[in-house]
Design an enzyme around this catalytic site. Structure first.
Site, PDB file in Angstrom:
ATOM      1  N   ARG A  38       0.786  -1.270  -0.080  1.00  0.00           N
ATOM      2  CA  ARG A  38      -0.080   0.008   0.070  1.00  0.00           C
ATOM      3  C   ARG A  38       0.689   1.378   0.027  1.00  0.00           C
ATOM      4  NH1 ARG A  38      -5.003  -1.536   3.856  1.00  0.00           N
ATOM      5  NH2 ARG A  38      -6.066  -2.971   2.284  1.00  0.00           N
ATOM      6  N   GLY A  73     -13.701  -3.785   0.264  1.00  0.00           N
ATOM      7  CA  GLY A  73     -15.156  -3.121   0.275  1.00  0.00           C
ATOM      8  C   GLY A  73     -15.353  -2.076  -0.851  1.00  0.00           C
ATOM      9  N   GLY A  79      -9.298  -8.131  -1.627  1.00  0.00           N
ATOM     10  CA  GLY A  79      -9.587  -8.860  -0.530  1.00  0.00           C
ATOM     11  C   GLY A  79      -8.800  -9.988  -0.818  1.00  0.00           C
ATOM     12  N   LYS A  88     -19.844 -16.535   2.232  1.00  0.00           N
ATOM     13  CA  LYS A  88     -21.395 -16.199   1.950  1.00  0.00           C
ATOM     14  C   LYS A  88     -21.834 -15.544   0.858  1.00  0.00           C
ATOM     15  CE  LYS A  88     -21.303 -15.956   6.901  1.00  0.00           C
ATOM     16  NZ  LYS A  88     -21.321 -15.330   8.420  1.00  0.00           N
TER      17      LYS A  88
END
Length: 400
Positions: free
Chosen positions: A40, A380, A357, A201
């Site tokens: 990053r 996100g 992710g 999920k």
């Protein structure tokens, strides 16, 4: 979202001016506080170096971890040290992000120098997007650059609030690249467009699956969420993860894919384990024969072949989420095979986008990160952009 970019500001525009730059330096550290992955920090270098080259005085703002007030373990000191090494120049670090000491440190900056403010989340006002706090942050600068794509889906003081007090407010090179890849993949893709969605999920990926069904030609689903689809089809899934309250949704998504002519592909076989552990006993079974005491932890070799065949002619592929529990080596084969497949089709000109992710960790684990067209730095934020949501940190920037 066509936003004004740092590229549009010349040295004549910004030399001697103070730039407040929101970066995402929320890097992983070990117990001793050493940075274990500086990706990053390196991702922000093009923006920082462009500003210093054009003679701006650079003031960097970032969050780090989830502090409740001031937390000595979550100071940005190791980041300043690493950034100094990468830039080849000293990065001054303050012990606060607002106040008199910060104002004095900014006043002492020469053109082309870089200063790193302390963790903005030491103040609860940051996440509340408090206007007075935003104004104090902005008071030390003349213009604003947002290069923190990973927090662009949050309306915080340092991502959204400060834009009300600083003009111009522009996108840095990392944010610009993210928008360019992720938006064009959805808005104007080279077709066929395939999306590979994994993860445990269905509930966390509903929005993105629904949006992608409107846009893509092929939708490949892997990870734990497949068992909710199988159960909705009436198959027995043993002890595999199932979201009982999402069975009707799974049926509706399959019906929607059919109605829209989208090829929705689920694995044909899985790797079933006797327990959730790295040393579990594993057997490959067709999805119709999942043992009653087994749980699926990866996709099987036949599924890999089916997915590879489906991806072979694709010109754009977006991947978000692993195919199995890739943290356990025994159950990483499916995820690793997808990474290798994307690297292969990338060589023939396909655009391959890793949407944040765990998929990022997966391509890095197999050493293929440099063979992907684009690796998103936002988890996100990437998902929300792919879902077609407005990202507050981007919306607040000046229009191009």
């Amino acid at each position: 979202m066509s936003k004004k970019s740092l590229a549009s500001l010349s040295a004549a525009d910004i030399s001697g001016k103070r730039a407040l730059v929101r970066v995402d330096f929320n890097v992983p550290v070990d117990d001793q506080g050493n940075i274990t992955d500086d990706t990053r920090i390196r991702a922000a270098l093009p923006t920082i170096q462009d500003l210093t080259k054009k003679g701006a005085k650079v003031i960097l703002a970032s969050h780090f971890g989830r502090p409740k007030g001031v937390d000595e373990k979550l100071r940005l000191t190791p980041v300043a040290k690493r950034l100094s090494e990468l830039l080849g120049q000293e990065v001054v670090k303050t012990d606060d992000c607002i106040g008199d000491d910060v104002a004095a440190a900014v006043a002492a900056l020469q053109n082309g120098q870089v200063l790193l403010l302390e963790n903005v989340r030491f103040y609860p006002e940051e996440e509340k997007n408090n206007p007075e706090f935003a104004e104090k942050l902005a008071s030390n600068a003349d213009f604003y650059v947002n290069d923190a794509f990973g927090t662009a889906h949050r309306a915080h003081a340092s991502t959204e609030g400060v834009t009300k007090y600083l003009s111009p407010s522009v996108a840095g090179y990392l944010v610009e690249k993210e928008l360019q890849y992720l938006q064009s993949a959805i808005e104007e893709p080279k077709r066929p467009l395939a999306a590979i969605i994994g993860g445990s999920k269905v509930s966390s990926k509903i929005g993105v699956i629904e949006t992608l069904l409107e846009k893509c030609d092929k939708l490949i689903i892997g990870g734990g969420m497949i068992f909710t689809f199988y159960k909705a089809r009436g198959l027995s899934v043993g002890k595999s993860l199932v979201e009982e309250d999402k069975l009707e949704l799974a049926k509706a998504l399959e019906a929607k894919a059919k109605e829209r002519g989208v090829a929705l592909l689920l694995p044909t076989d899985i790797v079933a384990a006797d327990k959730f552990a790295p040393d579990a006993n594993a057997t490959i079974v067709p999805i119709e024969n999942i043992p009653a005491d087994g749980m699926g932890l990866d996709i099987g070799p036949d599924s890999v072949k089916v997915f590879q065949a489906a991806l072979a002619d694709c010109k754009t592929v977006i991947w978000n989420g692993p195919m199995g529990v890739f943290e356990f080596d025994k159950f990483a084969a499916g995820t690793e095979a997808i990474a290798h497949t994307l690297a292969e089709i990338g060589k023939t000109g396909a655009t391959t986008i890793i949407g944040g992710g765990d998929s990022v960790a997966a391509v890095e684990k197999v050493g293929l990160a440099d063979q992907m067209s684009h690796i998103s730095t936002g988890g996100g934020a990437s998902l929300e952009l792919l879902e077609g949501k407005v990202l507050p940190g981007i919306a607040a920037l000046d229009e191009a």
